[in-house]
Scaffold this active site. Structure first.
Site, PDB file in Angstrom:
ATOM      1  N   LEU A 132       0.874  -1.176   0.000  1.00 38.74           N
ATOM      2  CA  LEU A 132       0.000   0.000   0.000  1.00 38.74           C
ATOM      3  C   LEU A 132       0.904   1.216   0.000  1.00 38.74           C
ATOM      4  O   LEU A 132       1.958   1.215   0.646  1.00 38.74           O
ATOM      5  CB  LEU A 132      -0.886   0.042   1.255  1.00 38.74           C
ATOM      6  CG  LEU A 132      -2.092  -0.898   1.358  1.00 38.74           C
ATOM      7  CD1 LEU A 132      -2.801  -0.665   2.690  1.00 38.74           C
ATOM      8  CD2 LEU A 132      -3.059  -0.717   0.210  1.00 38.74           C
ATOM      9  N   ASP A 133       0.505   2.273  -0.692  1.00 44.54           N
ATOM     10  CA  ASP A 133       1.256   3.516  -0.627  1.00 44.54           C
ATOM     11  C   ASP A 133       1.336   4.001   0.814  1.00 44.54           C
ATOM     12  O   ASP A 133       0.422   3.749   1.617  1.00 44.54           O
ATOM     13  CB  ASP A 133       0.581   4.610  -1.463  1.00 44.54           C
ATOM     14  CG  ASP A 133       0.725   4.384  -2.959  1.00 44.54           C
ATOM     15  OD1 ASP A 133       1.546   3.535  -3.350  1.00 44.54           O
ATOM     16  OD2 ASP A 133       0.018   5.061  -3.725  1.00 44.54           O
ATOM     17  N   LYS A 134       2.402   4.698   1.118  1.00 46.28           N
ATOM     18  CA  LYS A 134       2.569   5.266   2.463  1.00 46.28           C
ATOM     19  C   LYS A 134       1.365   6.115   2.853  1.00 46.28           C
ATOM     20  O   LYS A 134       0.892   6.090   3.987  1.00 46.28           O
ATOM     21  CB  LYS A 134       3.845   6.111   2.508  1.00 46.28           C
ATOM     22  CG  LYS A 134       4.118   6.775   3.848  1.00 46.28           C
ATOM     23  CD  LYS A 134       5.396   7.601   3.778  1.00 46.28           C
ATOM     24  CE  LYS A 134       5.653   8.317   5.103  1.00 46.28           C
ATOM     25  NZ  LYS A 134       6.885   9.152   5.037  1.00 46.28           N
ATOM     26  N   ARG A 238      -4.881   6.577  -7.960  1.00 54.23           N
ATOM     27  CA  ARG A 238      -4.570   8.005  -7.894  1.00 54.23           C
ATOM     28  C   ARG A 238      -4.465   8.623  -9.298  1.00 54.23           C
ATOM     29  O   ARG A 238      -5.013   9.692  -9.565  1.00 54.23           O
ATOM     30  CB  ARG A 238      -3.268   8.215  -7.117  1.00 54.23           C
ATOM     31  CG  ARG A 238      -3.338   7.678  -5.705  1.00 54.23           C
ATOM     32  CD  ARG A 238      -1.983   7.563  -5.042  1.00 54.23           C
ATOM     33  NE  ARG A 238      -1.402   8.868  -4.754  1.00 54.23           N
ATOM     34  CZ  ARG A 238      -0.291   9.031  -4.054  1.00 54.23           C
ATOM     35  NH1 ARG A 238       0.361   7.964  -3.585  1.00 54.23           N
ATOM     36  NH2 ARG A 238       0.178  10.242  -3.827  1.00 54.23           N
TER      37      ARG A 238
END
Length: 331
Positions: A132-134, A238
């Site tokens: 997962l992205d930060k 995104r």
């Protein structure tokens, strides 16, 4: 001379990968050199870097002088547990908070996996199943056995894992737009930062990427979406949403930077459109509104479906409440 008996955590691994993990701090060049020279033996015989290890194999490793700074660096990682959504002998599912990387690297000293290993020194095996992205919160899977890791990653690779995210975007998302099928190209900026852009389907460097979108709630100037990904590309949600003209609130790479700054300044900022500032309780919204809220996939051992759900974080609920108050008055 060190003799290591391969346990379940190492079974199925290549010899080089096994040694890189076991000999923490050892440069890869050193690992390959001692394999090539025959100093490493598997069951008393020479072995190549690509030798697959089995449970119970005896790996002989010569004495090595490794940098003490690596041990000090590991000791500096703070132990941390995260909210557990599901756990058994094969799998751990946590609710990752926003702002925490899943692993160290690229300027980040440590992440979720390093902190979990520090908090659970008795655990023989803990590995990330996916990323997962930060900036993204929500469901994150960690395998507790190598067999589970391989099986779970196969589920993700063959689209047997069904992931749904909650995303708050700017603007009124059109109901007719339910599928985004736009190729994505990953690249590095001049500063060395990872970025992704939408490209035409016939672009040689693009990879086909598919995202499904459903409107869950509308507000004045914003839309809350349920987003399901059919492909797992870097920054896919995104970039896809931004490409359609509806960037995710709080996205610091592909979003509306002016709005993001206004929300980060909090309730006192008068320039936040569509938000009842009194409902923000003088708080600030300083993250990206993207949350991995739902995951369904087979159990790696039993094959039975597991359904995982992670509730929205309090700061996201608070922002939605502030938006709802304005939308209610507008009606």
């Amino acid at each position: 001379m060190q003799h290591i008996v391969v346990d379940e955590g190492g079974a199925g691994q290549r010899l080089d990968n096994f040694l890189i993990k076991v000999l923490k701090g050892a440069p890869k060049t050193l690992v390959y050199r001692i394999i090539r020279s025959g100093e490493v033996r598997v069951n008393k015989g020479r072995a190549g870097a690509d030798t697959k290890l089995a449970m119970g194999d005896n790996v002989r490793v010569p004495p090595l002088r490794l940098a003490e700074k690596d041990e000090a660096k590991a000791a500096a990682v703070p132990a941390r547990e995260f909210p557990v959504l599901f756990e058994d002998d094969y799998l751990l599912a946590i609710n990752k908070p926003a702002g925490v990387a899943v692993h160290g690297g690229s300027g980040v000293s440590f992440g979720v996996i390093e902190q979990l290993r520090r908090a659970r020194p008795q655990a023989k095996f803990l590995e990330l199943v996916h990323r997962l992205d930060k900036e993204t919160s929500g469901i994150l899977l960690i395998a507790k056995k190598r067999s589970a890791l391989v099986t779970l990653q196969d589920f993700f690779r063959h689209r047997q894992a069904h992931k749904t995210y909650a995303a708050l975007v700017i603007g009124d998302w059109p109901d007719r737009k339910k599928v985004i099928d736009v190729a994505l190209h990953k690249f590095l900026t001049a500063e060395g930062e990872r970025r992704v852009k939408a490209v035409k389907g016939d672009d040689d460097e693009g990879r086909r990427s598919i995202t499904l979108v459903k409107v869950m709630q509308r507000f004045e100037g914003f839309s809350l979406l349920d987003v399901t990904i059919k492909t797992g590309r870097t920054h896919q949600i995104r970039v896809h949403l931004s490409h359609e003209g509806h960037a995710i609130v709080g996205d610091d790479k592909y979003g509306d930077f002016t709005l993001n700054k206004a929300l980060a300044r909090g309730a006192g900022d008068q320039s936040i459109p569509g938000v009842d500032r009194r409902k923000l309780d003088d708080g600030r919204f300083e993250r990206m509104f993207l949350h991995a809220r739902y995951l369904r996939l087979p159990h790696p051992h039993t094959g039975e479906d597991i359904v995982l759900e992670a509730p929205l974080p309090p700061e996201c609920d608070t922002l939605l409440s502030a938006l709802s108050a304005v939308s209610s008055r507008a009606q």
